[in-house]
Design an enzyme around this catalytic site. Structure first.
Site, mmCIF file in Angstrom:
data_model
loop_
_atom_site.group_PDB
_atom_site.id
_atom_site.type_symbol
_atom_site.label_atom_id
_atom_site.label_comp_id
_atom_site.label_asym_id
_atom_site.label_seq_id
_atom_site.Cartn_x
_atom_site.Cartn_y
_atom_site.Cartn_z
ATOM 1 N N HIS A 1 -3.413 -3.826 9.755
ATOM 2 C CA HIS A 1 -2.317 -3.788 8.785
ATOM 3 C C HIS A 1 -0.947 -3.980 9.441
ATOM 4 O O HIS A 1 -0.082 -4.664 8.898
ATOM 5 C CB HIS A 1 -2.347 -2.470 8.013
ATOM 6 C CG HIS A 1 -3.621 -2.242 7.273
ATOM 7 N ND1 HIS A 1 -4.075 -3.097 6.288
ATOM 8 C CD2 HIS A 1 -4.561 -1.265 7.373
ATOM 9 C CE1 HIS A 1 -5.226 -2.647 5.818
ATOM 10 N NE2 HIS A 1 -5.541 -1.541 6.463
ATOM 11 N N ASP B 1 -9.034 -6.937 3.467
ATOM 12 C CA ASP B 1 -7.776 -6.252 3.806
ATOM 13 C C ASP B 1 -6.645 -7.252 4.002
ATOM 14 O O ASP B 1 -5.527 -7.055 3.514
ATOM 15 C CB ASP B 1 -7.941 -5.446 5.102
ATOM 16 C CG ASP B 1 -8.489 -4.047 4.872
ATOM 17 O OD1 ASP B 1 -8.539 -3.596 3.710
ATOM 18 O OD2 ASP B 1 -8.852 -3.402 5.871
#
Length: 303
Positions: A264, A241
């Site tokens: 994120h 990620d």
């Protein structure tokens, strides 16, 4: 010199959106020098292009979402991770829906698609962003940091107080000069807790999520019959990620990223903090590939 790269051929795939559960048609296309990675919503009239850049990130709740006005593209990080791992600088990503298909929950299917399309070197220098000094952001007990490093290294630590995670590796540090992204990271799948999935579905999210595209964990165990692909698959997916999120800088990195419980949102805050501090980084190119601290797999013919 180390050259920019695009795809040799157009390639298509079909999948489902993780959150919508609806079918998505994906097309990857070559793009000219200095285009970058551009997501294109071809289901709209007129078509809307959203460059994969840190400043275009609008939502980070469950995934990284690019936004332009009222148009968005969800879940870009796994595809961008594959692009970063294979050194793709320029490509168009055409989508028939507001979400990149989840595929199997990892970057593996995207790596396969890109390698099947073939890699094409272009007649322009590949630009790298080199970290010159430490830049850090924090939120509560979460932390994300850039540090100078002669290569590309990603270190990550997760901290889950849960039976499945106790006694299992929750830290990983990968130096990509000696470790293959494709073999060691790209197949790590996203993971979720059954209780969270039930809550998300009640809010019309994660409608496409299943053991076919995620590691699903209940109160005591992993529910996937085949188990894990790597012993440390959970933390390796966080590295996957992060690599995708970092590629929103628009260039490959020379430096180290360290994340502690980062996600994120914090990853994007770190990118924005770095870009604001112009003395903390520089753009470099390499006329001699042998002098570069980073190398990429050689372009292979499309099969």
């Amino acid at each position: 010199m180390i050259k920019q790269r695009t795809l040799k051929n157009i390639i298509r795939a079909t999948g489902v959106g993780l959150h919508s559960g609806e079918k998505v048609y994906l097309t990857l296309k070559p793009a000219p020098v200095d285009t970058g990675i551009v997501f294109r919503r071809i289901d709209l009239d007129p078509v809307v292009d959203i460059p994969a850049r840190a400043e275009n990130v609008g939502e980070t709740t469950m995934s990284t979402t690019l936004v332009k006005g009222d148009v968005k593209v969800d879940t870009v990080e796994h595809l961008l991770s594959a692009m970063a791992g294979l050194g793709i600088d320029n490509a168009y990503v055409e989508l028939s829906a507001p979400e990149v298909p989840i595929m199997d929950g990892s970057a593996g299917p995207f790596v396969f698609l890109i390698q099947s399309a073939g890699l094409q070197e272009q007649e322009a220098c590949k630009r790298f962003i080199r970290i010159k000094r430490e830049v850090a952001v924090e939120e509560d007990d979460k932390r994300a940091v850039f540090l100078p490093f002669d290569g590309f290294k990603v270190s990550f630590e997760i901290d889950f107080d849960h039976p499945v995670f106790r006694g299992r590796t929750q830290t990983a540090s990968i130096d990509f000069s000696s470790t293959s992204f494709v073999k060691e990271v790209s197949r790590a799948r996203t993971f979720g807790f059954m209780r969270d999935i039930e809550f998300l579905r009640s809010h019309n999210l994660a409608l496409g999520g299943s053991v076919d595209n995620a590691i699903v964990v209940d109160e005591n165990r992993v529910l996937n019959e085949d188990g894990l692909r790597y012993e440390d698959e959970f933390v390796k997916h966080k590295i996957l990620d992060a690599i995708g999120d970092l590629y929103l800088l628009g260039n490959s990195l020379i430096g180290e990223f360290r994340g502690f419980k980062s996600g994120h949102a914090l990853n994007n805050r770190l990118l924005r903090a770095l870009l604001e501090q112009k003395d903390a980084w520089e753009v470099v190119t390499f006329e001699d590939a042998m002098s570069a601290p980073i190398s990429y797999v050689r372009p292979i013919a499309a099969v």
